[in-house]
Design an enzyme around this catalytic site. Structure first.
Site, short mmCIF file in Angstrom:
data_model
loop_
_atom_site.label_atom_id
_atom_site.label_comp_id
_atom_site.label_asym_id
_atom_site.label_seq_id
_atom_site.Cartn_x
_atom_site.Cartn_y
_atom_site.Cartn_z
CB THR A 7 -12.74 0.53 14.77
OG1 THR A 7 -13.59 1.48 14.11
CG2 THR A 7 -11.59 1.27 15.42
CB CYS A 59 -18.99 4.20 8.25
SG CYS A 59 -17.29 4.63 7.85
CG LEU A 91 -13.39 11.72 6.46
CD1 LEU A 91 -12.21 10.98 5.86
CD2 LEU A 91 -13.26 13.22 6.25
CE LYS A 104 -3.53 -0.11 2.83
NZ LYS A 104 -4.27 0.05 4.11
CE LYS A 140 -21.44 8.08 -0.80
NZ LYS A 140 -21.17 9.14 0.20
#
Length: 441
Positions: free
Chosen positions: A88, A269, A156, A37, A331
């Site tokens: 998390t 989220c 965010l 990454k 989304k």
């Protein structure tokens, strides 16, 4: 005033925060254990899709304000201001959040802190985490009581992350009221350019700051599930939930945003955060306060099942049917397929014997990793070729702009189910299509 800042974690939150802190003029060191990454980021490549982020990343790497490392020692030597932006995720088999990544940052960083330092948490965590980590950091750090842990939650929106970092609607900082220190002063210096814009800066205790993020997500999830519950009533009564949402949305106490009925919310989220919120409330003995979130979660999952039912009704039987699925990301303006309603629906339909072909403008790579057995197409037209029913499951602009004539000669049957209520029903029905929406007659 420019500062030296380290950001732990270079996933969605961490990479965005690191690049945007550099954009504000700070010297930033991004820290991660994932070397692959980091190689991508160092080359100016963002390992996920987020509009505008790659430009910010490349600009600040070129300016020498942003670089990356795997070394915690280098981060401790470089900066006295540290941000935690690791994930998390939901624990396997539980509702609770998995705090392993957050805990490990403190366990590995604190023993290296020999100077006064402030650790700002940005990750979404159960209330009580900041106080616990503060005590742990002070115990482990050579600098001892001169190490502070404060919480600065992120808000965010995927697709708008750069804007939400550089021009947020508010900044929240939780500080340890029992240990007055430098955290607020340091935060004001780090965010000085934002504060000059007049952005509200709310300073609270640690627990309140942690609960602000959890409560915001719980409210948004509740609002989405509310309108989806009303859409179920609208379907039974023959009413139109979109017109209903327009009408109640004019009430300033309610507002129109997040009142779009459809197949529900997903992503990395909202689903896991409301479950973690419920789990933590239970641990605190306040479980009854959030029992309504169980129904919020149930309504959300039920919408996916309803979309599968509508597809089955449209085809008579899904066994052997050809189903086009437009959308895979949870989304638009994102390639995130975590807990994506669109992919979940596509997978369920395939399990019932249909041949499913999926197309998404940005999320194809991630989709193939998560659902390798689905068929994937290179365009809307490839996906819809010979389809018995077309499902619009993510409201990408190119899907919202589709016209009936675009697909008329491609599909086998003119049947479309609009899982996001993003098309105009009369346009399709007047062109000879069978159109079904969510909560629409």
């Amino acid at each position: 005033m420019e500062s030296r800042v380290s950001v732990f974690g270079t996933g969605y939150l961490g990479a965005t925060h690191a690049a945007c802190m550099a954009e504000l003029g700070h010297e930033v060191l991004g820290v991660d254990v994932d070397t692959e990454k980091l190689k991508k980021l160092e080359a100016g490549e963002v390992p996920f899709y987020e509009p505008g982020l790659e430009d910010v990343l490349r600009r600040n790497i070129a300016a020498g304000r942003l670089r990356f490392t795997t070394s915690y020692q280098e981060a401790a030597d470089f900066a006295d201001i540290h941000f935690i932006g690791v994930g998390t995720p939901q624990k396997k088999g539980e509702f609770a959040a998995d705090m392993a990544f957050v805990n490990s940052v403190v366990e590995d960083l604190a023993p290296l802190l020999e100077r006064p330092s402030v650790i700002f948490g940005k990750s979404t965590v159960p209330v009580g985490t900041a106080e616990r980590l503060g005590a742990r950091a002070r115990k482990l750090a050579p600098a001892g009581e001169l190490v502070e842990v404060a919480w600065n939650p992120e808000f965010l929106r995927e697709g708008f992350a750069v804007k939400d970092t550089l021009h947020p609607d508010r900044l929240v900082l939780g500080v340890d009221r029992n240990r007055p220190g430098r955290a607020e002063l340091v935060a004001r210096e780090v965010y000085a350019k934002l504060l000059k814009e007049g952005i509200p800066f709310l300073v609270t205790d640690l627990a309140t700051a942690e609960l602000v993020k959890a409560s915001a997500n719980a409210f948004l999830a509740t609002k989405i599930s509310f309108i989806n519950a009303i859409s179920e009533v609208c379907e039974a009564a023959g009413a139109d939930v979109t017109e209903l949402a327009d009408a109640i949305g004019h009430d300033v106490r309610i507002g129109r945003r997040f009142l779009n009925a459809g197949i529900g919310f997903g992503g990395g989220c909202l689903p896991k955060d409301i479950r973690a919120f419920m789990a933590r409330a239970g641990e605190l003995g306040a479980d009854q306060a959030l029992t309504f979130l169980r129904e919020v979660d149930n309504i959300n999952m039920r919408r996916r099942t309803r979309m599968v039912e509508l597809a089955r009704e449209a085809c008579g039987s899904l066994l052997g049917a050809r189903v086009a699925v437009l959308g895979a990301a949870f989304k638009p303006d994102s390639d995130d397929v975590r807990d994506s309603p669109a992919l979940n629906v596509a997978g369920q339909i395939q399990l019932q014997g249909a041949a499913v072909s999926v197309y998404d403008p940005k999320a194809m790579g991630n989709s193939k990793v998560l659902f390798p057995t689905l068929a994937y197409s290179d365009s809307v037209y490839d996906a819809c070729d010979g389809a018995d029913v077309v499902l619009v499951l993510t409201e990408w602009p190119e899907f919202c702009q589709l016209q009936p004539a675009d697909l008329a000669d491609v599909v086998r049957k003119k049947v479309l189910i609009d899982g996001r209520n993003c098309l105009t029903p009369s346009d399709w029905r007047n062109a000879g299509w069978i159109y079904r929406g969510m909560g629409r007659p």
